[in-house]
Design a protein around this motif. Structure first.
Motif, PDB file in Angstrom:
ATOM      1  N   SER A  37       0.795  -1.798  -0.066  1.00 61.91           N
ATOM      2  CA  SER A  37       0.153  -0.010  -0.001  1.00 61.91           C
ATOM      3  C   SER A  37       0.838   1.610  -0.223  1.00 61.91           C
ATOM      4  O   SER A  37       0.445   2.510  -0.007  1.00 61.91           O
ATOM      5  CB  SER A  37      -1.142   0.139   1.091  1.00 61.91           C
ATOM      6  N   GLU A  78      -6.814   6.815  -3.017  1.00 60.63           N
ATOM      7  CA  GLU A  78      -6.108   5.639  -2.052  1.00 60.63           C
ATOM      8  C   GLU A  78      -5.345   6.300  -1.197  1.00 60.63           C
ATOM      9  O   GLU A  78      -5.097   5.801   0.089  1.00 60.63           O
ATOM     10  CB  GLU A  78      -5.286   5.061  -3.154  1.00 60.63           C
ATOM     11  N   MET A 127      -4.266   3.764   2.530  1.00 62.84           N
ATOM     12  CA  MET A 127      -2.776   4.288   2.343  1.00 62.84           C
ATOM     13  C   MET A 127      -1.740   4.488   4.081  1.00 62.84           C
ATOM     14  O   MET A 127      -1.722   3.542   4.372  1.00 62.84           O
ATOM     15  CB  MET A 127      -1.677   4.349   1.858  1.00 62.84           C
ATOM     16  N   ASP A 155      -5.621  -7.897  -1.023  1.00 56.33           N
ATOM     17  CA  ASP A 155      -4.738  -6.423  -0.557  1.00 56.33           C
ATOM     18  C   ASP A 155      -3.081  -6.930  -0.758  1.00 56.33           C
ATOM     19  O   ASP A 155      -3.589  -8.415  -0.381  1.00 56.33           O
ATOM     20  CB  ASP A 155      -5.124  -5.562  -0.035  1.00 56.33           C
TER      21      ASP A 155
END
Lengths: 446, 39
Positions: free
Chosen positions: A101, A112, A116, A347
């Motif tokens: 991330s 994003e 993050m 993820d």
């Protein structure tokens, strides 16, 4: 042979009037038909088509083109059946894997950021291994014939070690099963070591999606490195190397808004001038406002009408310069990943989602690669089954097969739930229809 | 009754893009309208 009385104009036909002729598109079958004014005048009111104003040859051709269908065909049922088939087609898997991330850029409009900051993490090699095993199980359960791996982040090139590991692991696991493996990557394009270039060549990456937002000063203001330094020159040189030294295509994504849209033609011209257009394609994306990029968007957002005008002119001017766009129109494409059972996003911790936009949003996590496999499959099925279009307005809309009730992520950003319809009528009417008219009139392939 | 036309049928009606088969789902590749990420 069917007579006139047994036919009706398809409910998914949109007639587009042009000066010399008319165009009819069928949004379900994705057909495009050009009608001479002589025929157009006979069927301008759909009821005239079935009242003996056309010859039998003309009727046959219009049936072939899906402008006319049998009057007893339930087209909503036809659409619903098609959608179910697309949703549940698992012959091709699409796995988007976020390796980290973290990101080495500090883009002013990044949506994003929140994810993050909340979940700074890197994928462990063990998790990567489990993801490959999970996908192997999925492929075998579903008799899949191919798997497309999209490497994602944050910025995936911060984990070249994992890119190396995963590309080899996927091939090692899937090739013996005779399942085709293809690799793609979304990257900011700033890192291209010798090792990474070698990986891209060895594993024949199909395409890399890289973002450039305009000429150097504009791009560098919007997409600098974390230390504030500009990134344009490095990215441009890396794109040049990829295009010259590999067979990998480069998809140039340009995120546009008030700040940069006027300067995008410079970018198109430089690609042409430098001879870089052969394996490159362009895509344009209006910057999407979320809770994480409000500062940027409050200064540079465009209205919907402005966005549509600019989006349309970006596509037509790109085509006018003999450059390629992808996708050209949504006529080429179908339902998004959220709606497809075999499209999954992972993820760094092995959590699984159905849309890139939902990465990190706990309520939309369908499972984890370490959970019970079949429990996760049931959760995937729940999200895939959802049908926001099942209402009177959508069911009567000619654009239903293109829109499907709209983007779920967009719906969530607007109303904090994914059940509301997010109508794309204006977008399709303002961008796609004029683009189709332009393509037909200029004789370009669609 | 249909008029007698001056032009041939293929000049009057041109299929620019043929209909896709609804059974061939692979012909409808995924597209993201928000993020414009496509197969």
């Amino acid at each position: 042979m069917l007579g006139n009385d047994n036919l009706k104009v398809s409910k998914f036909c949109r007639f587009i009037d042009c000066s010399e002729h008319a165009i009819v598109i069928n949004t379900l079958y994705r057909s495009i038909t050009q009608l001479d004014k002589e025929v157009w005048n006979s069927c301008q009111s759909p009821s005239r088509i079935t009242k003996g104003m056309l010859t039998s040859d003309e009727l046959e051709l219009l049936k072939l083109a899906k402008v006319l269908v049998h009057k007893d065909v339930d087209e909503i049922n036809l659409f619903a059946d098609w959608l179910q088939r697309v949703k549940r087609d698992t012959s091709s898997i699409r796995a988007t894997i976020a390796l980290t991330s973290r990101c080495n850029f500090n883009c002013s409009y990044c949506f994003e950021n929140g994810y993050m900051k909340k979940f700074p993490s890197d994928m462990k090699r063990k998790t990567a291994s489990v993801i490959v095993s999970w996908l192997k199980t999925f492929a075998l359960e579903n008799e899949s014939r191919e798997i497309k791996i999209y490497l994602y982040g944050g910025e995936p090139t911060l984990r070249i070690d994992l890119i190396d590991f995963l590309t080899r692991k996927f091939k090692c696991v899937f090739r013996p099963l005779k399942i085709k493996v293809e690799f793609y990557m979304y990257t900011n394009g700033a890192v291209l070591t010798k090792k990474l270039l070698n990986i891209i060549k060895t594993h024949n990456f199909k395409h890399l999606q890289i973002t450039l937002d305009g000429p150097p000063d504009i791009h560098n203001r919007r997409r600098p490195f974390r230390n504030g330094e500009g990134s344009f020159d490095i990215i441009f040189e890396n794109i040049r190397r990829i295009l010259k030294e590999t067979k990998t295509r480069v998809l140039l994504l340009v995120n546009f808004d008030q700040e940069n849209y006027q300067f995008i033609p410079w970018l198109l011209d430089i690609f042409k001038k430098e001879g870089l257009s052969e394996n490159a394609e362009f895509a344009f994306n209006p910057v999407f406002r979320t809770q994480y990029n409000k500062n940027h968007c409050s200064r540079f957002s465009l209205s919907d009408a402005e966005t549509y005008n600019i989006w349309r002119s970006l596509y037509t001017s790109t085509l006018g310069k003999e450059l390629r766009c992808t996708p050209l129109t949504i006529f080429e494409t179908g339902p998004c990943s959220f709606r497809r059972a075999s499209h999954l996003i992972f993820d760094p911790k092995g959590n699984i989602y159905k849309c890139i936009g939902f990465l990190g949003t706990e309520e939309f996590r369908v499972g984890n690669v370490n959970d019970n496999f079949f429990a996760t499959i049931r959760e995937i099925e729940k999200q895939v089954s959802f049908e926001p279009w099942d209402n009177e307005k959508c069911s009567n809309c000619v654009f239903l097969p293109l829109c499907l009730g709209g983007c779920r992520f967009h719906s969530y950003v607007e109303s904090s739930n994914i059940t509301d319809v997010f109508c794309h009528w204006d977008l399709i009417e303002s961008v796609e229809i004029p683009l189709i008219r332009h393509l037909v009139q200029s004789g370009k392939a669609i | 009754m249909a008029k007698k036309r001056k032009k041939k049928v293929k000049e009057l009606i041109t299929i620019v893009k043929a209909p896709k088969s609804l059974k061939r789902t692979a012909d409808f590749r995924a597209d993201c309208m928000t993020h414009r990420k496509c197969d």
